[in-house]
Design an enzyme around this catalytic site. Sequence first.
Site, PDB file in Angstrom:
ATOM      1  N   TYR B 115       0.844  -1.208  -0.133  1.00 45.21           N
ATOM      2  CA  TYR B 115       0.052  -0.055  -0.056  1.00 45.21           C
ATOM      3  C   TYR B 115       0.766   1.111   0.117  1.00 45.21           C
ATOM      4  O   TYR B 115       1.978   1.127   0.508  1.00 45.21           O
ATOM      5  CB  TYR B 115      -0.830   0.200   1.193  1.00 45.21           C
ATOM      6  CG  TYR B 115      -2.074  -0.905   1.244  1.00 45.21           C
ATOM      7  CD1 TYR B 115      -3.143  -0.495   0.668  1.00 45.21           C
ATOM      8  CD2 TYR B 115      -2.130  -2.117   1.972  1.00 45.21           C
ATOM      9  CE1 TYR B 115      -4.264  -1.200   0.423  1.00 45.21           C
ATOM     10  CE2 TYR B 115      -3.477  -2.961   1.815  1.00 45.21           C
ATOM     11  CZ  TYR B 115      -4.404  -2.427   1.359  1.00 45.21           C
ATOM     12  OH  TYR B 115      -5.619  -3.264   1.088  1.00 45.21           O
ATOM     13  N   TYR B 154      -0.830  -9.790   0.805  1.00 46.75           N
ATOM     14  CA  TYR B 154       0.092  -9.426   1.719  1.00 46.75           C
ATOM     15  C   TYR B 154       0.149  -9.881   3.056  1.00 46.75           C
ATOM     16  O   TYR B 154      -1.084 -10.352   3.406  1.00 46.75           O
ATOM     17  CB  TYR B 154       0.002  -7.915   1.729  1.00 46.75           C
ATOM     18  CG  TYR B 154      -1.221  -7.308   2.094  1.00 46.75           C
ATOM     19  CD1 TYR B 154      -1.564  -6.869   3.373  1.00 46.75           C
ATOM     20  CD2 TYR B 154      -2.278  -6.683   1.489  1.00 46.75           C
ATOM     21  CE1 TYR B 154      -2.573  -6.352   3.823  1.00 46.75           C
ATOM     22  CE2 TYR B 154      -3.578  -5.923   1.871  1.00 46.75           C
ATOM     23  CZ  TYR B 154      -3.532  -5.778   2.978  1.00 46.75           C
ATOM     24  OH  TYR B 154      -4.695  -5.190   3.731  1.00 46.75           O
ATOM     25  N   ARG B 164      -3.275 -11.391   4.017  1.00 47.95           N
ATOM     26  CA  ARG B 164      -4.528 -11.023   3.501  1.00 47.95           C
ATOM     27  C   ARG B 164      -4.832 -11.652   1.959  1.00 47.95           C
ATOM     28  O   ARG B 164      -3.922 -11.516   1.101  1.00 47.95           O
ATOM     29  CB  ARG B 164      -4.868  -9.445   3.425  1.00 47.95           C
ATOM     30  CG  ARG B 164      -4.903  -8.795   4.405  1.00 47.95           C
ATOM     31  CD  ARG B 164      -6.042  -9.199   5.368  1.00 47.95           C
ATOM     32  NE  ARG B 164      -7.211  -9.510   5.011  1.00 47.95           N
ATOM     33  CZ  ARG B 164      -8.095  -8.986   4.529  1.00 47.95           C
ATOM     34  NH1 ARG B 164      -7.969  -7.502   4.507  1.00 47.95           N
ATOM     35  NH2 ARG B 164      -9.297  -9.338   4.093  1.00 47.95           N
ATOM     36  N   HIS B 167      -7.579  -8.387  -2.305  1.00 47.84           N
ATOM     37  CA  HIS B 167      -8.802  -7.736  -2.007  1.00 47.84           C
ATOM     38  C   HIS B 167      -8.756  -6.198  -2.461  1.00 47.84           C
ATOM     39  O   HIS B 167      -7.810  -5.429  -2.436  1.00 47.84           O
ATOM     40  CB  HIS B 167      -9.290  -7.759  -0.662  1.00 47.84           C
ATOM     41  CG  HIS B 167      -8.400  -7.184   0.311  1.00 47.84           C
ATOM     42  ND1 HIS B 167      -7.172  -7.728   0.702  1.00 47.84           N
ATOM     43  CD2 HIS B 167      -8.399  -5.910   0.644  1.00 47.84           C
ATOM     44  CE1 HIS B 167      -6.564  -6.752   1.489  1.00 47.84           C
ATOM     45  NE2 HIS B 167      -7.181  -5.862   1.653  1.00 47.84           N
ATOM     46  N   HIS B 169     -10.833  -2.746  -1.271  1.00 49.45           N
ATOM     47  CA  HIS B 169     -11.779  -2.176  -0.396  1.00 49.45           C
ATOM     48  C   HIS B 169     -12.858  -1.221  -1.037  1.00 49.45           C
ATOM     49  O   HIS B 169     -12.381  -0.507  -2.092  1.00 49.45           O
ATOM     50  CB  HIS B 169     -11.046  -1.423   0.815  1.00 49.45           C
ATOM     51  CG  HIS B 169     -10.036  -2.235   1.634  1.00 49.45           C
ATOM     52  ND1 HIS B 169     -10.376  -2.413   2.770  1.00 49.45           N
ATOM     53  CD2 HIS B 169      -8.862  -2.528   1.322  1.00 49.45           C
ATOM     54  CE1 HIS B 169      -9.099  -3.158   3.279  1.00 49.45           C
ATOM     55  NE2 HIS B 169      -8.145  -2.954   2.461  1.00 49.45           N
TER      56      HIS B 169
END
Lengths: 204, 249
Positions: B115, B154, B164, B167, B169
Amino acid sequence: MVQNLGYLKETPSQTAGPYVHIGLTPNFGGISGVYERDLGSSMVNEKTLGERITVTGRVIDGAGAPLRDALIEIWQADAAGLYNSPSEMRGAADPNFTGWGRCPTSAEDGTFVFETVKPGRIPFKDGRLMAPHITFWIVARGINIGLQTRLYFPDEAAANAEDPLLQRIEHRHRAETLVAGGRAPNYHFDIHLQGEKETVFLDI
Amino acid sequence: MSDTENRRPETGAFFQRDRDWHPPAFAPGYKTSVLRSPRKALLSLDNTISEITGPVFGHSILGELDNDLIHNFAKPGESAIGERIIVHGRVLDERGRPVAGALLEFWQANAGGRYRHKKESYLAALDPNFGGCGRTITDENGSYVFRTIRPGAYPWPNGVNDWRPAHIHFSVFGHGFAQRLITQMYFEGDPMIWKCPIVGTIADARAIEQLIAPLDWANTIPMDARAYKFDIVLRGRRSTFFENRPEGN
Ligand SMILES: [Fe+2]
């Protein structure tokens, strides 16, 4: 067998996670150049009607620490008690007031700040007036579904005493968790996620 | 707002939320929820005007590249690295009706699972051409579309070795503030979905499946990008039977 009602299920919630700023307040999060400014960062302009107020506060976890990665949204009526929404059927709200604000809590001390106006009163379903209030919605890492609550004003004791939502709260000290501290024009509203002072959250 | 101007505004209260379908606040497998979960009963109340109304956003807020994450942060002439995908679908309410004019905001990691955020410490590389945020507004049929790269999986600090699944959000506004929702979209066929403690906060496997977007082969653009279809359902409104009828309807 009977006929099928055919209703769908609501999409289940998932946490906003630690990187919610990337999506909802990218400029705050350090991503500049994609959106001109962060949505919800300003609710008023110089022509907005009503009494200007500032609401500051924190969201506090079960260990007493403020959340420094939460995101708060508020939704409220204008000074005349009208919402700036197509579903508002009672009249036109102040066009210079959005009624909706969004603020991440500070990475340093966890505070949030909203510059807004004091909302007017709004009728409950049965026509009784609710006390002036602001809806709060809180998301963060570790919060699996957005938490909804309301801020009421400390200088509205008479209106608060007859407010239908506050009256529904069985224990008096619990109702007090929804009443901000401070006084006009600077109010302070701490939201406690757990413990003795746990804020009343709404299933509404 | 232009998309909704010709419609009769809906003013009914929303269906009660099925709290068993959503994850509970306290879900100890997701450790951060332990100190961040209210423990007392929620105060249940039928909607008032404060929840029936909500902010609505016009197309004027949108920039040309807002729904193109491959290009909205990239230098001119460059593009984000990763598998090119189209994500599209509809926003409906529980009665199956399209929700027009719904603002969708989305954010994600880059193709390596990293991120762009100051608190992010994963050793995977940043992509100088990928920011990770986008937004769009649904059309008259409740449809939306955006272009991005498939995010990477990640690791995250929860258990010793928790990851995770890939995905995206999503944040969604309907027409009433009571419909406000944040969720995550997962990808068909990812075995990590069923190992994830955050996915696992949801008890019902059918509810989890509602978050898994299927590969939409029919809408895949040949020689360009695969498509995934992700429909989102917001709370439905009760009909205003025998209730106040401000317009005499
Ligand atoms: Fe994530």
